[in-house]
Write a protein that holds these residues in place. Structure first.
Motif, PDB file in Angstrom:
ATOM      1  N   ARG A  10       0.821  -1.212   0.000  1.00  0.00           N
ATOM      2  CA  ARG A  10       0.000   0.000   0.000  1.00  0.00           C
ATOM      3  C   ARG A  10       0.857   1.264   0.000  1.00  0.00           C
ATOM      4  NH1 ARG A  10      -2.776  -2.790   4.445  1.00  0.00           N
ATOM      5  NH2 ARG A  10      -4.350  -4.109   3.490  1.00  0.00           N
ATOM      6  N   GLY A  11       1.930   1.258  -0.768  1.00  0.00           N
ATOM      7  CA  GLY A  11       2.787   2.433  -0.913  1.00  0.00           C
ATOM      8  C   GLY A  11       3.831   2.617   0.164  1.00  0.00           C
ATOM      9  N   HIS A  12       3.922   1.702   1.141  1.00  0.00           N
ATOM     10  CA  HIS A  12       4.901   1.809   2.225  1.00  0.00           C
ATOM     11  C   HIS A  12       5.772   0.555   2.258  1.00  0.00           C
ATOM     12  CE1 HIS A  12       2.903   5.320   3.950  1.00  0.00           C
ATOM     13  NE2 HIS A  12       1.750   4.693   3.759  1.00  0.00           N
ATOM     14  N   TRP A  13       7.033   0.732   2.626  1.00  0.00           N
ATOM     15  CA  TRP A  13       7.938  -0.400   2.759  1.00  0.00           C
ATOM     16  C   TRP A  13       7.750  -1.022   4.127  1.00  0.00           C
ATOM     17  CZ3 TRP A  13      10.038  -2.599  -1.229  1.00  0.00           C
ATOM     18  CH2 TRP A  13      10.267  -1.847  -2.376  1.00  0.00           C
ATOM     19  N   VAL A  14       7.473  -2.323   4.153  1.00  0.00           N
ATOM     20  CA  VAL A  14       7.226  -3.061   5.385  1.00  0.00           C
ATOM     21  C   VAL A  14       8.304  -4.128   5.528  1.00  0.00           C
ATOM     22  CG1 VAL A  14       5.592  -4.564   6.591  1.00  0.00           C
ATOM     23  CG2 VAL A  14       4.746  -2.685   5.177  1.00  0.00           C
ATOM     24  N   ALA A  15       8.938  -4.176   6.703  1.00  0.00           N
ATOM     25  CA  ALA A  15       9.963  -5.200   6.959  1.00  0.00           C
ATOM     26  C   ALA A  15       9.280  -6.546   7.177  1.00  0.00           C
ATOM     27  CB  ALA A  15      10.782  -4.819   8.181  1.00  0.00           C
ATOM     28  N   LEU A  16       9.719  -7.542   6.444  1.00  0.00           N
ATOM     29  CA  LEU A  16       9.193  -8.897   6.596  1.00  0.00           C
ATOM     30  C   LEU A  16      10.050  -9.651   7.610  1.00  0.00           C
ATOM     31  CD1 LEU A  16       8.467  -9.804   2.864  1.00  0.00           C
ATOM     32  CD2 LEU A  16       6.889  -8.933   4.584  1.00  0.00           C
ATOM     33  N   PRO A  17       9.497 -10.695   8.228  1.00  0.00           N
ATOM     34  CA  PRO A  17      10.294 -11.458   9.197  1.00  0.00           C
ATOM     35  C   PRO A  17      11.276 -12.390   8.495  1.00  0.00           C
ATOM     36  CG  PRO A  17       8.103 -12.386   9.029  1.00  0.00           C
ATOM     37  CD  PRO A  17       8.117 -11.151   8.169  1.00  0.00           C
ATOM     38  N   ALA A  18      12.105 -11.812   7.669  1.00  0.00           N
ATOM     39  CA  ALA A  18      13.119 -12.577   6.939  1.00  0.00           C
ATOM     40  C   ALA A  18      14.410 -11.767   6.967  1.00  0.00           C
ATOM     41  CB  ALA A  18      12.671 -12.812   5.499  1.00  0.00           C
ATOM     42  N   SER A  19      15.388 -12.243   7.721  1.00  0.00           N
ATOM     43  CA  SER A  19      16.682 -11.565   7.771  1.00  0.00           C
ATOM     44  C   SER A  19      17.774 -12.615   7.913  1.00  0.00           C
ATOM     45  CB  SER A  19      16.741 -10.572   8.933  1.00  0.00           C
ATOM     46  OG  SER A  19      16.605 -11.241  10.164  1.00  0.00           O
ATOM     47  N   THR A  20      18.979 -12.205   7.567  1.00  0.00           N
ATOM     48  CA  THR A  20      20.125 -13.102   7.630  1.00  0.00           C
ATOM     49  C   THR A  20      21.391 -12.278   7.838  1.00  0.00           C
ATOM     50  OG1 THR A  20      21.206 -14.977   6.544  1.00  0.00           O
ATOM     51  CG2 THR A  20      20.577 -13.144   5.141  1.00  0.00           C
ATOM     52  N   PRO A  21      22.405 -12.851   8.484  1.00  0.00           N
ATOM     53  CA  PRO A  21      23.648 -12.099   8.657  1.00  0.00           C
ATOM     54  C   PRO A  21      24.490 -12.070   7.378  1.00  0.00           C
ATOM     55  CG  PRO A  21      23.819 -14.237   9.721  1.00  0.00           C
ATOM     56  CD  PRO A  21      22.413 -14.117   9.212  1.00  0.00           C
ATOM     57  N   ILE A  22      25.301 -11.042   7.276  1.00  0.00           N
ATOM     58  CA  ILE A  22      26.236 -10.901   6.153  1.00  0.00           C
ATOM     59  C   ILE A  22      27.462 -11.771   6.442  1.00  0.00           C
ATOM     60  CG2 ILE A  22      27.693  -9.286   4.876  1.00  0.00           C
ATOM     61  CD1 ILE A  22      25.691  -7.074   5.714  1.00  0.00           C
ATOM     62  N   ALA A  23      27.885 -12.545   5.467  1.00  0.00           N
ATOM     63  CA  ALA A  23      29.058 -13.416   5.615  1.00  0.00           C
ATOM     64  C   ALA A  23      30.345 -12.575   5.596  1.00  0.00           C
ATOM     65  CB  ALA A  23      29.094 -14.449   4.497  1.00  0.00           C
ATOM     66  N   ARG A  24      31.449 -13.193   5.942  1.00  0.00           N
ATOM     67  CA  ARG A  24      32.746 -12.487   5.956  1.00  0.00           C
ATOM     68  C   ARG A  24      33.112 -11.904   4.605  1.00  0.00           C
ATOM     69  NH1 ARG A  24      36.583 -16.655   9.210  1.00  0.00           N
ATOM     70  NH2 ARG A  24      35.330 -16.712  11.109  1.00  0.00           N
ATOM     71  N   ASN A  25      32.729 -12.612   3.528  1.00  0.00           N
ATOM     72  CA  ASN A  25      33.078 -12.130   2.189  1.00  0.00           C
ATOM     73  C   ASN A  25      32.064 -11.108   1.662  1.00  0.00           C
ATOM     74  OD1 ASN A  25      30.892 -13.723   1.610  1.00  0.00           O
ATOM     75  ND2 ASN A  25      31.963 -15.061   0.169  1.00  0.00           N
ATOM     76  N   GLY A  26      31.069 -10.742   2.477  1.00  0.00           N
ATOM     77  CA  GLY A  26      30.105  -9.721   2.088  1.00  0.00           C
ATOM     78  C   GLY A  26      28.866 -10.248   1.409  1.00  0.00           C
ATOM     79  N   SER A  27      28.750 -11.568   1.272  1.00  0.00           N
ATOM     80  CA  SER A  27      27.581 -12.131   0.593  1.00  0.00           C
ATOM     81  C   SER A  27      26.507 -12.516   1.612  1.00  0.00           C
ATOM     82  CB  SER A  27      27.975 -13.356  -0.225  1.00  0.00           C
ATOM     83  OG  SER A  27      28.381 -14.389   0.644  1.00  0.00           O
ATOM     84  N   TYR A  28      25.312 -12.748   1.097  1.00  0.00           N
ATOM     85  CA  TYR A  28      24.219 -13.233   1.930  1.00  0.00           C
ATOM     86  C   TYR A  28      23.289 -14.077   1.063  1.00  0.00           C
ATOM     87  CZ  TYR A  28      21.290  -9.735  -0.279  1.00  0.00           C
ATOM     88  OH  TYR A  28      20.618  -8.998  -1.220  1.00  0.00           O
ATOM     89  N   SER A  29      22.500 -14.945   1.708  1.00  0.00           N
ATOM     90  CA  SER A  29      21.503 -15.769   1.032  1.00  0.00           C
ATOM     91  C   SER A  29      20.320 -15.888   1.977  1.00  0.00           C
ATOM     92  CB  SER A  29      22.081 -17.145   0.714  1.00  0.00           C
ATOM     93  OG  SER A  29      21.094 -17.941   0.078  1.00  0.00           O
ATOM     94  N   LEU A  30      19.139 -15.571   1.468  1.00  0.00           N
ATOM     95  CA  LEU A  30      17.957 -15.480   2.312  1.00  0.00           C
ATOM     96  C   LEU A  30      16.817 -16.290   1.720  1.00  0.00           C
ATOM     97  CD1 LEU A  30      16.565 -13.933   4.693  1.00  0.00           C
ATOM     98  CD2 LEU A  30      16.117 -12.114   3.080  1.00  0.00           C
ATOM     99  N   GLY A  31      16.265 -17.218   2.487  1.00  0.00           N
ATOM    100  CA  GLY A  31      15.108 -17.994   2.050  1.00  0.00           C
ATOM    101  C   GLY A  31      13.839 -17.193   2.297  1.00  0.00           C
ATOM    102  N   VAL A  32      12.938 -17.145   1.292  1.00  0.00           N
ATOM    103  CA  VAL A  32      11.753 -16.296   1.372  1.00  0.00           C
ATOM    104  C   VAL A  32      10.524 -17.077   0.918  1.00  0.00           C
ATOM    105  CG1 VAL A  32      10.694 -14.151   0.553  1.00  0.00           C
ATOM    106  CG2 VAL A  32      13.167 -14.289   0.809  1.00  0.00           C
ATOM    107  N   LYS A  33       9.388 -16.841   1.600  1.00  0.00           N
ATOM    108  CA  LYS A  33       8.084 -17.346   1.172  1.00  0.00           C
ATOM    109  C   LYS A  33       7.137 -16.154   1.176  1.00  0.00           C
ATOM    110  CE  LYS A  33       8.401 -22.013   3.069  1.00  0.00           C
ATOM    111  NZ  LYS A  33       7.786 -22.984   3.984  1.00  0.00           N
ATOM    112  N   LEU A  34       6.427 -15.942   0.057  1.00  0.00           N
ATOM    113  CA  LEU A  34       5.482 -14.840  -0.055  1.00  0.00           C
ATOM    114  C   LEU A  34       4.076 -15.374  -0.240  1.00  0.00           C
ATOM    115  CD1 LEU A  34       7.447 -12.449  -2.449  1.00  0.00           C
ATOM    116  CD2 LEU A  34       7.212 -12.259   0.026  1.00  0.00           C
ATOM    117  N   GLY A  35       3.090 -14.673   0.325  1.00  0.00           N
ATOM    118  CA  GLY A  35       1.715 -15.103   0.207  1.00  0.00           C
ATOM    119  C   GLY A  35       0.826 -14.113  -0.528  1.00  0.00           C
ATOM    120  N   LEU A  36       1.247 -12.850  -0.661  1.00  0.00           N
ATOM    121  CA  LEU A  36       0.437 -11.855  -1.375  1.00  0.00           C
ATOM    122  C   LEU A  36       0.505 -12.129  -2.867  1.00  0.00           C
ATOM    123  CD1 LEU A  36       1.227  -8.445   0.387  1.00  0.00           C
ATOM    124  CD2 LEU A  36      -0.909  -9.718   0.433  1.00  0.00           C
ATOM    125  N   LYS A  37      -0.629 -12.468  -3.447  1.00  0.00           N
ATOM    126  CA  LYS A  37      -0.639 -12.789  -4.874  1.00  0.00           C
ATOM    127  C   LYS A  37      -0.506 -11.522  -5.700  1.00  0.00           C
ATOM    128  CE  LYS A  37      -2.912 -17.172  -4.644  1.00  0.00           C
ATOM    129  NZ  LYS A  37      -3.848 -18.079  -5.255  1.00  0.00           N
TER     130      LYS A  37
END
Length: 150
Positions: A101-128
């Motif tokens: 609805r025009g606003h950025w909302v934080a989802l309960p999906a976060s992960t730490p940044i690795a030593r080399n600066g990369s990250y990988s995050l598993g996500v499931k979305l339900g809003l069609k």
């Protein structure tokens, strides 16, 4: 002989005079010590820019990239968002945000940044429909990407 009351007054006046004298002497000695300390410090020698050596590199601007593993998924189907960071501390968390609805909302999906600066995050979305997403860490934000949920 004076009365006890008069004696007390004299003692009090002498005592306050002593305190005032000690205060003035202390202030003067502190001021002199400060002047002596600055006089003892040698003035810095001017150094030319070329003789100063290489300048320190300006800190790299913080940056986040983000790429989903798929462009389209079924509702609640797991997919991955991967990316790299620069200028961010290893171990700090990146978080997924979704535009709702025009606003950025934080989802309960976060992960730490690795030593080399990369990250990988598993996500499931339900809003069609077409979901606008981004990765954030503090004030650093990735470019917006979309994933369609059918």
């Amino acid at each position: 002989m004076s009365s006890p009351k008069g004696t007390f007054m004299i003692v009090t006046k002498r005592h306050s005079l002593r305190i005032a004298a000690v205060g003035v002497i202390s202030a003067a000695s502190v001021a002199l010590a400060g002047t002596a300390a600055t006089a003892a410090t040698p003035a810095p020698h001017p150094v030319s820019v070329s003789a100063a050596g290489p300048q320190k590199a300006v800190a790299a601007a913080a940056k986040i990239t983000a790429k989903p593993s798929v462009n389209s998924v079924k509702a609640w189907q797991l997919f991955r968002v991967t990316g790299t960071t620069t200028g961010l501390k290893a171990g700090s968390k990146v978080t997924l945000q979704q535009k709702q609805r025009g606003h950025w909302v934080a989802l309960p999906a976060s992960t730490p940044i690795a030593r080399n600066g990369s990250y990988s995050l598993g996500v499931k979305l339900g809003l069609k429909g077409k979901n606008e997403l981004r990765i954030v860490q503090g004030t650093t934000v990735s470019p917006v990407f979309t994933v369609t949920v059918r």
